[in-house]
Every structure is written in C-alpha cells, then in structure tokens.
Scaffold this motif. Sequence first.
Motif, PDB file in Angstrom:
ATOM      1  N   PHE A   1      -2.068   0.856 -10.035  1.00 56.18           N
ATOM      2  CA  PHE A   1      -2.904   0.536  -8.883  1.00 56.18           C
ATOM      3  C   PHE A   1      -2.102   0.758  -7.495  1.00 56.18           C
ATOM      4  O   PHE A   1      -0.985   0.067  -7.486  1.00 56.18           O
ATOM      5  CB  PHE A   1      -3.449  -0.972  -9.003  1.00 56.18           C
ATOM      6  CG  PHE A   1      -4.099  -1.501  -7.874  1.00 56.18           C
ATOM      7  CD1 PHE A   1      -5.621  -0.800  -7.766  1.00 56.18           C
ATOM      8  CD2 PHE A   1      -3.739  -2.177  -7.020  1.00 56.18           C
ATOM      9  CE1 PHE A   1      -6.370  -1.167  -6.744  1.00 56.18           C
ATOM     10  CE2 PHE A   1      -4.617  -2.747  -5.880  1.00 56.18           C
ATOM     11  CZ  PHE A   1      -6.004  -2.028  -5.870  1.00 56.18           C
TER      12      PHE A   1
ATOM     13  N   SER B   1      -2.197   0.432  -3.307  1.00 56.02           N
ATOM     14  CA  SER B   1      -2.888  -0.386  -2.009  1.00 56.02           C
ATOM     15  C   SER B   1      -1.949  -0.309  -1.072  1.00 56.02           C
ATOM     16  O   SER B   1      -0.776  -0.681  -1.027  1.00 56.02           O
ATOM     17  CB  SER B   1      -3.454  -1.612  -2.762  1.00 56.02           C
ATOM     18  OG  SER B   1      -3.724  -2.308  -1.440  1.00 56.02           O
TER      19      SER B   1
ATOM     20  N   LEU C   1      -0.011   1.226   2.545  1.00 53.92           N
ATOM     21  CA  LEU C   1       0.623   2.286   2.856  1.00 53.92           C
ATOM     22  C   LEU C   1       2.169   1.588   2.834  1.00 53.92           C
ATOM     23  O   LEU C   1       2.527   0.718   2.983  1.00 53.92           O
ATOM     24  CB  LEU C   1       0.123   2.847   4.126  1.00 53.92           C
ATOM     25  CG  LEU C   1      -1.145   3.371   4.227  1.00 53.92           C
ATOM     26  CD1 LEU C   1      -1.550   3.910   5.592  1.00 53.92           C
ATOM     27  CD2 LEU C   1      -1.199   4.798   3.114  1.00 53.92           C
TER      28      LEU C   1
ATOM     29  N   GLY D   1       3.270  -1.381   6.442  1.00 56.69           N
ATOM     30  CA  GLY D   1       2.400  -0.290   6.055  1.00 56.69           C
ATOM     31  C   GLY D   1       1.556  -0.151   7.400  1.00 56.69           C
ATOM     32  O   GLY D   1       0.282   0.352   7.200  1.00 56.69           O
TER      33      GLY D   1
ATOM     34  N   ALA E   1       5.416  -7.129  -4.891  1.00 55.44           N
ATOM     35  CA  ALA E   1       4.548  -6.561  -4.036  1.00 55.44           C
ATOM     36  C   ALA E   1       3.621  -7.503  -3.181  1.00 55.44           C
ATOM     37  O   ALA E   1       3.658  -8.761  -3.570  1.00 55.44           O
ATOM     38  CB  ALA E   1       3.708  -5.770  -5.299  1.00 55.44           C
ATOM     39  N   GLU E   2       3.160  -6.733  -2.439  1.00 58.10           N
ATOM     40  CA  GLU E   2       2.110  -7.378  -1.571  1.00 58.10           C
ATOM     41  C   GLU E   2       0.962  -7.391  -1.691  1.00 58.10           C
ATOM     42  O   GLU E   2       0.578  -6.627  -2.659  1.00 58.10           O
ATOM     43  CB  GLU E   2       2.737  -7.165   0.000  1.00 58.10           C
ATOM     44  CG  GLU E   2       4.232  -7.491   0.422  1.00 58.10           C
ATOM     45  CD  GLU E   2       4.534  -7.709   1.812  1.00 58.10           C
ATOM     46  OE1 GLU E   2       3.563  -7.843   2.645  1.00 58.10           O
ATOM     47  OE2 GLU E   2       5.665  -7.417   2.210  1.00 58.10           O
ATOM     48  N   ASN E   3      -0.133  -7.751  -1.048  1.00 60.99           N
ATOM     49  CA  ASN E   3      -1.378  -7.317  -1.012  1.00 60.99           C
ATOM     50  C   ASN E   3      -2.099  -7.972  -2.591  1.00 60.99           C
ATOM     51  O   ASN E   3      -2.582  -7.078  -2.996  1.00 60.99           O
ATOM     52  CB  ASN E   3      -1.544  -5.916  -0.936  1.00 60.99           C
ATOM     53  CG  ASN E   3      -1.330  -5.473   0.431  1.00 60.99           C
ATOM     54  OD1 ASN E   3      -1.649  -6.118   1.531  1.00 60.99           O
ATOM     55  ND2 ASN E   3      -0.857  -4.045   0.492  1.00 60.99           N
ATOM     56  N   SER E   4      -1.599  -9.043  -2.881  1.00 62.53           N
ATOM     57  CA  SER E   4      -2.341  -9.422  -4.205  1.00 62.53           C
ATOM     58  C   SER E   4      -3.733  -9.515  -4.248  1.00 62.53           C
ATOM     59  O   SER E   4      -4.471  -9.242  -5.210  1.00 62.53           O
ATOM     60  CB  SER E   4      -1.361 -10.539  -4.987  1.00 62.53           C
ATOM     61  OG  SER E   4      -1.573 -11.634  -3.972  1.00 62.53           O
ATOM     62  N   GLY E   5      -4.294  -9.766  -3.025  1.00 63.73           N
ATOM     63  CA  GLY E   5      -5.524  -9.885  -2.935  1.00 63.73           C
ATOM     64  C   GLY E   5      -6.433  -8.588  -3.005  1.00 63.73           C
ATOM     65  O   GLY E   5      -7.280  -8.518  -3.511  1.00 63.73           O
ATOM     66  N   LYS E   6      -5.806  -7.471  -2.826  1.00 60.88           N
ATOM     67  CA  LYS E   6      -6.408  -6.199  -3.189  1.00 60.88           C
ATOM     68  C   LYS E   6      -6.566  -6.006  -4.751  1.00 60.88           C
ATOM     69  O   LYS E   6      -7.333  -5.244  -5.162  1.00 60.88           O
ATOM     70  CB  LYS E   6      -5.657  -5.107  -2.387  1.00 60.88           C
ATOM     71  CG  LYS E   6      -5.903  -5.182  -1.043  1.00 60.88           C
ATOM     72  CD  LYS E   6      -5.287  -4.111  -0.347  1.00 60.88           C
ATOM     73  CE  LYS E   6      -5.449  -4.247   1.091  1.00 60.88           C
ATOM     74  NZ  LYS E   6      -4.861  -3.293   2.168  1.00 60.88           N
TER      75      LYS E   6
ATOM     76  N   LYS F   1      -9.719  -5.277  -7.360  1.00 66.30           N
ATOM     77  CA  LYS F   1      -9.845  -4.223  -8.222  1.00 66.30           C
ATOM     78  C   LYS F   1     -10.126  -5.063  -9.496  1.00 66.30           C
ATOM     79  O   LYS F   1     -11.101  -4.241 -10.090  1.00 66.30           O
ATOM     80  CB  LYS F   1      -8.469  -3.568  -8.343  1.00 66.30           C
ATOM     81  CG  LYS F   1      -8.452  -2.521  -9.182  1.00 66.30           C
ATOM     82  CD  LYS F   1      -9.543  -1.344  -8.958  1.00 66.30           C
ATOM     83  CE  LYS F   1      -9.540  -0.213  -9.720  1.00 66.30           C
ATOM     84  NZ  LYS F   1     -10.505   0.753  -9.597  1.00 66.30           N
TER      85      LYS F   1
END
Lengths: 288, 299, 113
Positions: B56, B58, B60, B100, B143-148, B152
């Motif tokens: 996955f 997500s 940049l 990003g 990692a960041e953005n675990s919301g994304k 998914k």
Amino acid sequence: MRVAIASGKGGTGKTTVSVNLADLLARHRPVVLADLDVEEPNSGLFVQAETVHEEAVHRMVPSWVADQCTFCGVCQEVCQFNALIETGSEVMVFRELCHSCYACSELCPVEALPMTPMKIGDLSHRRSGSLDLVQGCLDIGQEQAVPLIAHTLDYLGARFSKDTLILCDAPPGTACSMIEAVKDADFVLLVTEPTPFGLHDLKLAVETVRGLGRPCAVVINRHGLGNADVEAYCRQEGIPVAARLPHSREAAQCYARGQLIHPHVPEVAAQLEAVAGFIQRIEQEGAA
Amino acid sequence: MKEIVVISGKGGTGKTSISASFSLLGGEDVITADCDVDAADLHLLLAPDFDHAEDFYSGLLARIDPSRCDECGICAQVCRFDAVHVVDGHHHIRELDCEGCGYCARVCPQRAVQLQERKVGQWYRSRLRTGGTMVHARLDIGAENSGKLVAKVKQEAREAAREQGREWILVDGAPGIGCPVMSSLSGADAVVFVTEPTVSGFHDLRRVYDLVRRFDMATACIVNKADLNPEMTRSVHAFLQEAGIRHLADLPYDEAFTEAMVEGCTVVEKEGTPLARALEESWTRLRTLLGTERTGDHP
Amino acid sequence: MKIAFTSQGTTPDAPMDPRFGRTAFLLVYDEESGQYEHCDNRQVEGVAHGAAVQTARRLFEMGAQVLVTGNGPGGNAASVLQRSGVQTFIGAGGMTVERAYAAWKSGKLQRFE
C-alpha cells in the motif's frame, strides 16, 4: 535525561507505570512526568497538583484574503493535502486538512494566503512537591497529534535542564505520533503484558525503537497472566527486563478508582522500585 | 449492507477480543475488517490465511538526486519539518521527518528533488475458519498516514461485501480520537463502544463519544470488567442513558479472555460459558438495533 | 449545458455511483454536442482525507454547470458545491446515467442546497 515509556499496544499499563514511577521517584528527587499521549492524556487523572502554566497550542494554517487574490491556481496546485480549492469565485481553505507546510502561502505571487494560527489543543504544566506534570491535550476533531507532541517537547526543552529526569508517557502503537515522542529520547521503556497480543505488539515496538537507534528495556505488567513467551523473546533478543509487575486484581481495582497503586499493593511497589533503580543506573552510566 | 465499528478510545478494554467474538458469531455473513492497523491483533484470534497481499502506497516522499544537487540549501530553508539534513556536506532527506508536502521539489533550482510514492504498509484479504472473509493490514514501522491505510481496508471490505452479497461489515476500529479513528468511523451505520469502569476508560469513552456524535450513526456500548468498580459502572450506565447510547451488556472481569487469546481462539468458541452467552446476546441485540433504527446514508 | 454524473463506469448505461467524494468516475454529458466525456476518479481510493475536495476540483476542471449524484454530499463537499455555483441534484443513486439524465431533465430529482 529523557525516558520514553511506550508500548506497541494500548492498555498494557503504560500510564500506570508512568504515574506510579514518577510518584515514587519524586519522593527522593525532582522528576518531570510528560504526558505525550495527547489523544488520550490520562496521567493527569492520577495526580493532584497546582497549576504552574497553561497555554493554548496553535499551528499555522493559511487564510484567504479576497482582495489580493488573482485566481492564478498556484495554491491548489501546490497543496498535496487537498486543503485548498478554487471554486471560481473564492478560494476555500479546509484548515483541518492542512499540514502547515507553508507552500501555498509562500508561493502565492500576491500574498493572498497569509498564515494564521489555529488552535489544536492545550498544554498544561502542574506541580506537586518535586513532581512536575506537563501534559498536552488534543482538541476533539483535530486529527494531527504530531504538532502538539512536538510543541510539548519544545516546552520541556525550554523549561527544564538536560540533567532533569523527564519521564514521557508516549502514545501507543508504532505510527507517527509514537515516533515523535520516542525519537529523541535517551532511553525507552517498553511496557507489555505476557499475552499473545502483548508479545506481537512488543515485537513491533522493539523493531521501531531499534530502527530509531534508541536503547530499550522491557517492563512486564500483569506478570503471571498468559504465558512465558514474552520472557523467552526478551532473552532471545537480549533485551533486559527491568521489572515484572505482578498480575493483581487489587492493582486493577486501584487503577479503576484512579488511585496510585504503589501505596496500596506492596508487591507492585517493590517492582516499581526495581524500575526506578534501573533508570537511576542508566542515568549514572550516561553521566559517566 | 450495514457497517458496524467497534471502538474503545482507550486500549486494553477488550475491543479486539469482542470484535473477534462478533466476527465468529457472524460467520460467513460478515466481512471482518481490522482497522487497528497500527497494532493489528485481530489476526491472532481469527487466524486468517493471508491469501492475498498487496503493498500500500500513500502520500509522497521527497528524495534528493545527488548527481543534480548543487548543495544550495533552498530545500532546507523552505522545509517546515526539518527533514533536510546535511551529512558530509551533502543534502539529504530524513524519510521519517518528510511530510510529503512537495515544497522542496517545487522550489529546487536544479530540479534535484524527486517526489515518489511512499510505501506505508501492506493489506491482505484472507479467508477465516468461519468461511467468512477478512480484510486486514499492517502499517510499516514508523509509517505515517495510518488513516489512509484504514480507509483502504474499509474500501476493500466494502468491495468484498458487494462482490459476495454479504449483509454485514464488522470493523475493529482504531484507538484514540485522531485521524485513524475518524477514518474507521467514516460511512459506518453503527458504533459499539467497548469500555471499562476505570477512571481512564470512562474518561476516554466520553472523549470518543464527543467525536462519534459528529457522525450520524446508531450507538451501543459494552461495559467490560464491570465488576472491577461497581460504582463507576453505575456512572457509566447513567452516562449511556443520558447520551442515548444503547447498553448491550456488562461483562465480568474474566481471565477467560486471556486464556482464549493464549489458545489463539475467541471466547465464544467456549460454548455455554456465561461470557459466551452474554456476547451471543449482544450480537443479536446489535443486529436487531440496526434492523429497526434509522441509520447513516447507505444505499 | 454540461451535466456531470457520479458513475461506476464510463458509458451512459453505467450505473450511477451514489457517492460524490469517492465516486469511481465523473461522466459529463454535453447537451450541445451530444457527447460524453469522462474522468477517472479512482485514485481517490487511497486518500483518507480531502477526497471530496479533490473530486470537486476535477468536476470544476470539466466545466459542468450541473451535478447529478446519489447521496447528498456531506461536510466539505457540500460547502464547496454550495459556493461553486454548480447546481447539485441528488437521489439518482439507483439509476443508470442515462436514466438519471432523463430524471433530471424532467425535473424529478431533488435539488441539493
């Protein structure tokens, strides 16, 4: 020295260890307890203290100045976070989507998007005897914890000397907010429980902490419950086990009532003393 | 299609054990989604087969091409995240700090900064011993953005439910009140709070309820470890009534949850125990609640 | 007049996608030329936040004056659409794009404000 108290999984007793340990240490020396679990800051619930300082914490987001704008489209093109859109007659800013990178504001050719502060949470600093409690609390609906954690760490750095012992209650998990709280710590204590969930999440936390190049040790909470796999894992990986807090219904009840455990349950107090001793040894090694 | 999200605010209240029990009770009819991607533990109880795995990506990540960079330092000047470091006289990006945003790439006079997609984890579609499907994920370390990734997992779960014509989606939600939990809640029909009568458990229940109120969905609650602090359990009950949250059950402080975990199964598989019966009843009540009450705007 | 539809496919017989922000495609019908034009919106799947804002931007780029969709757009999407001057009609979630166009033309769809 800054010690981060973390855990891969929530609910393993991270806050219990943090507040009890801080209280125990504060009987002999000055200590700071910083609650960096800003989404669910609970340390303050266990400590009665006088307010020293309170402040609202902001981060900067753009705000649109209609008179200046030429609708050139640069702002919505540079924003990677979908925080800006031109509707034809105005530029709408979705502040909660903004990551405060300043690109739209600084690249706007006509200065139509000045950065302005938006409140994201509160910082409070309270004191009880030789224990200082510094806590960040994220406003409901704010999604980004990292800027508030970073601000709380800046406050600690400005307010306390490097020799002060600071215990940081870190957010659970291994994602960005946990990293922010742990990445510059001198030492990391990982609190886990001897269950399959505990072990699984401990492994992730160890991997994270090692990736950050931080030294760590494990505190096993609810020892006697579950199985011996966590012990075996620590032995195999050469990670010191600083203490084993016994599984006790009495301790769970103290916690439920919002009480400190060490004054009521001697077996737990003895193990917390072991953690305190462990931290002091690391401190001396660091100083030497 | 009805989507139920189990959340707790605070960790360690039994959210995952209860989600696993519901997944087992729902059997084939339920698509199970583990949205606690930061500490995904549901698979330890449900033993999915990890049949299908995908990376996955997500957001940049900026990268400086050393052959183009003339070390002018403009990237470091504009970066608000202190992600540009100089090592041995060369500028480079510390991945962990890069947000990003792309500002550096935009202003680099040498066009030496490239933006690439960032891999943040893996997601899986698995079959369970009940015959049901489970969608789950693992967030990469740090990692960041675990919301994304949460978004998914939910999207794939809905896709699977549509394909297989399943009626229910059961989501083990993320902890906290930030971005991942908002993503777990988005578009759901009902939420089940799992709380415990502790000062922190109750505190976090109220905080997460403040968040849930902003969404239009049915609400229900299970009070776990209810006998640990009877007085606070009564306060929790009063709060539920006042807030209009349906009280599904009080569960005792029971080591059976841990025993089941050690055996890698769910408490409802120990049929006939009071705990199993209480959870079966909760699951039935939850389904009835969703059958009769007006819920979110799903077609 | 250009009318945009949230759709699950790229042809007029495709079923509508009831969602706005996370619609799979935007299909635009130009009444003057009688032509359909589409925009693939599936890349929003990995976007946790701001999907609606991204979709709205694509919609504006396609130059439609009317949007026909299924559910009422929520939150950010609603405020963007309200202020954009694009007239939004809802309730076409269960139809094909062709049927949705006919329903809109005969005034059977609800205006979203």
